[in-house]
Design a protein around this motif. Structure first.
Motif, mmCIF file in Angstrom:
data_model
loop_
_atom_site.group_PDB
_atom_site.id
_atom_site.type_symbol
_atom_site.label_atom_id
_atom_site.label_comp_id
_atom_site.label_asym_id
_atom_site.label_seq_id
_atom_site.Cartn_x
_atom_site.Cartn_y
_atom_site.Cartn_z
ATOM 1 N N GLU A 115 -13.407 -5.095 -16.932
ATOM 2 C CA GLU A 115 -14.395 -5.710 -17.808
ATOM 3 C C GLU A 115 -15.783 -5.131 -17.562
ATOM 4 O O GLU A 115 -16.539 -4.863 -18.505
ATOM 5 C CB GLU A 115 -14.412 -7.225 -17.593
ATOM 6 C CG GLU A 115 -13.142 -7.927 -18.055
ATOM 7 C CD GLU A 115 -13.169 -9.396 -17.705
ATOM 8 O OE1 GLU A 115 -14.093 -9.807 -16.966
ATOM 9 O OE2 GLU A 115 -12.273 -10.120 -18.150
ATOM 10 N N GLN A 174 -17.585 -10.046 -13.055
ATOM 11 C CA GLN A 174 -16.506 -9.460 -13.833
ATOM 12 C C GLN A 174 -15.576 -8.671 -12.932
ATOM 13 O O GLN A 174 -15.973 -8.214 -11.877
ATOM 14 C CB GLN A 174 -17.064 -8.524 -14.923
ATOM 15 C CG GLN A 174 -17.995 -9.203 -15.915
ATOM 16 C CD GLN A 174 -19.417 -9.293 -15.398
ATOM 17 O OE1 GLN A 174 -19.712 -8.780 -14.334
ATOM 18 N NE2 GLN A 174 -20.258 -9.975 -16.142
ATOM 19 N N GLU A 223 -16.023 -1.506 -18.912
ATOM 20 C CA GLU A 223 -16.092 -1.504 -20.372
ATOM 21 C C GLU A 223 -17.513 -1.803 -20.840
ATOM 22 O O GLU A 223 -18.000 -1.213 -21.810
ATOM 23 C CB GLU A 223 -15.118 -2.539 -20.937
ATOM 24 C CG GLU A 223 -13.662 -2.111 -20.855
ATOM 25 C CD GLU A 223 -12.725 -3.191 -21.350
ATOM 26 O OE1 GLU A 223 -13.233 -4.238 -21.826
ATOM 27 O OE2 GLU A 223 -11.502 -3.000 -21.252
ATOM 28 N N ARG A 224 -18.164 -2.716 -20.141
ATOM 29 C CA ARG A 224 -19.547 -3.046 -20.500
ATOM 30 C C ARG A 224 -20.463 -1.853 -20.227
ATOM 31 O O ARG A 224 -21.365 -1.562 -21.022
ATOM 32 C CB ARG A 224 -20.013 -4.264 -19.713
ATOM 33 C CG ARG A 224 -21.476 -4.610 -19.963
ATOM 34 C CD ARG A 224 -21.856 -5.922 -19.332
ATOM 35 N NE ARG A 224 -21.098 -7.029 -19.918
ATOM 36 C CZ ARG A 224 -21.332 -8.308 -19.628
ATOM 37 N NH1 ARG A 224 -22.277 -8.632 -18.779
ATOM 38 N NH2 ARG A 224 -20.607 -9.256 -20.181
#
Length: 478
Positions: A145, A141, A148-149
């Protein structure tokens, strides 16, 4: 790796010592049979064996200490681990987020090739975000991204501690297979991503977490002091914050009793003192005075007290003094410095080891055949925090006797003036008062001097902070 090598070394050294001891014991054992319980032929070999055992024990401890030091340097100060060792050492002298972000960029990003994400989870506010992409190409990623995870996986109520994660952001217990780690403390998450985490020794993470928590506490205290100082009507709150650095209650120490007096000129002060027991027979004492008054002096006072508090080896007076000097200089306040007295009272050796950094008044009042006499604990070091310290700072030593009274005082005591502009410290009245109170308890002794300061000043407004710390040496155990 670090703990394993120490454990293996200790086992090996003890095993070799045991074998040597056994061989020597067998060789010196009596060759004749001991049939008669009245014989004394066993005394000599037992005595020799006991001495050899003591020598071997001492040698084993010395060898182990030297080996442990070499292992520490080899493991913690080399390879990938060396970057985090350096980061931890620099973190000890960070007092603001700006200081923290600077060493992240200089050490973790540029030198260790790590990527960092620092977030305040309560408000989901990003405190720091490395400008480069995630360092390791093994992360599929992109940065946004991936983060955010991480935010989604590890919520606000995530327990404080140290955690390792994999390429996809999942938790893993084995740091050797991890691709990053994060620290959680006080609702703040500090993520570090690195492709070669397997090269770091596991011993480094607890040390990093400990210093990270200390940094948070320091920066919050300093931020609190700065915010309060902007509001003039909140000086009393600032004074309460500052007083929290001082001992709320002096510790009870065997064979030494203490008393203190603290009267700031205004709500905040640059004076400070502390008493910190080291072990059953050694106690660290300190009293100092920061130049100037007001917020800046209070800030330096807080830095000095915090620096001493976090020092693990308080018997190292020179190291402690240099740490204080570095802390003050890191604030770049230019005209701020401190004078101070620090010492180790040792009731086993009946000595006080000390460094007097330009304090004018520390003394010992001791009983003699002609009455009490005063022994000065003279200055042996320059002021701290503004000029370079001497390369060879000397620790002085004075002998102590039962009944001795040690007095440490800021210059607000000796420099108070009467209506004729005569300083109290230059008068026979001051000397007589000190000698007359030396046989009393430390609290009574301090009270006598405090009352003298007030009366000598003519009950008018004082012109400086008044701070004193007294220690009385008790009787030797029967």
């Amino acid at each position: 790796m670090y703990k394993s090598r120490r454990r293996i070394a200790l086992i090996a050294i003890n095993l070799v010592a045991a074998i040597i001891f056994f061989i020597i014991a067998v060789s010196v054992a009596p060759q004749t049979k001991i049939n008669d319980y009245r014989t004394h032929s066993i005394v000599f070999p037992v005595f020799v064996t006991a001495i050899l055992f003591a020598i071997l024990t001492f040698a084993s401890v010395s060898i182990y200490d030297n080996f442990k030091l070499k292992v520490h340097k080899r493991v913690m100060e080399s390879g990938g681990t060396a970057y985090f060792t350096e980061f931890i050492n620099k973190l000890r002298f960070c007092y603001s987020p700006a200081d923290f972000y600077k060493i992240i960029g200089e050490i973790l990003e540029k030198r260790a090739d790590c990527s960092v994400y620092y977030i305040e989870r309560a408000a989901n506010y990003t405190l720091y975000n490395s400008p480069n992409r995630i360092t390791s190409g093994e992360f599929n990623q992109n940065r946004s991204e991936f983060m955010e995870r991480m935010i989604e996986n590890y919520q606000l109520n995530w327990p404080d501690g140290i955690y390792f994660f994999t390429e996809d952001g999942g938790l893993i217990s084995n740091s050797r297979h991890a691709r990053g780690f994060f620290l959680v403390s006080n609702c703040e998450h500090f993520y570090v991503m690195c492709s070669y985490l397997y090269l770091f020794d596991d011993e480094i993470y607890p040390k990093l977490y400990e210093e990270f928590v200390r940094f948070q506490n320091r920066s919050r205290i300093i931020e609190s002091l700065s915010e309060i100082s902007d509001l003039t009507r909140e000086w009393s709150q600032l004074a309460d914050t500052q007083r929290s650095f001082l001992p709320q209650k002096l510790p009870e120490v065997e064979r030494v009793s203490f008393a203190a007096y603290f009267r700031p000129l205004i709500n905040v002060s640059g004076d400070y003192y502390t008493v910190l027991p080291i072990d059953e027979t050694k106690t660290f004492v300190m009293l100092g005075d920061v130049s100037g008054k007001g917020m800046a002096a209070a800030l330096i006072m807080g830095l000095v007290m915090n620096t001493v508090k976090i020092r693990e080896n308080k018997e190292d007076l020179v190291g402690t003094l240099r740490a204080i000097d570095a802390s003050i200089k890191s604030m770049h306040l230019l005209d701020k410095y401190t004078v101070l007295f620090m010492g180790i009272i040792d009731t086993e050796r009946m000595r006080i080891r000390y460094i007097n950094a330009s304090m004018s008044d520390p003394i010992i009042i001791t009983k003699s055949p002609d009455g009490y006499r005063i022994k000065p604990l003279s200055s042996n070091c320059s002021i701290v925090g503004i000029i370079p310290l001497d390369d060879d700072i000397q620790v002085a030593e004075q002998r102590l006797f039962s009944g001795d009274m040690i007095l440490m005082a800021s210059d607000g005591v000796s420099e108070v003036m009467n209506k004729d502009k005569v300083e109290l410290g230059d008068t026979q009245l001051y000397t007589d008062t000190i000698k007359a109170g030396a046989g009393k308890s430390p609290q009574e002794f301090i009270d006598d001097i405090a009352n003298l300061v007030i009366s000598y000043n003519g009950d008018t407004r004082l012109h400086d902070d008044v701070t004193m710390l007294a220690a009385k040496i008790g009787q030797t155990k029967a």
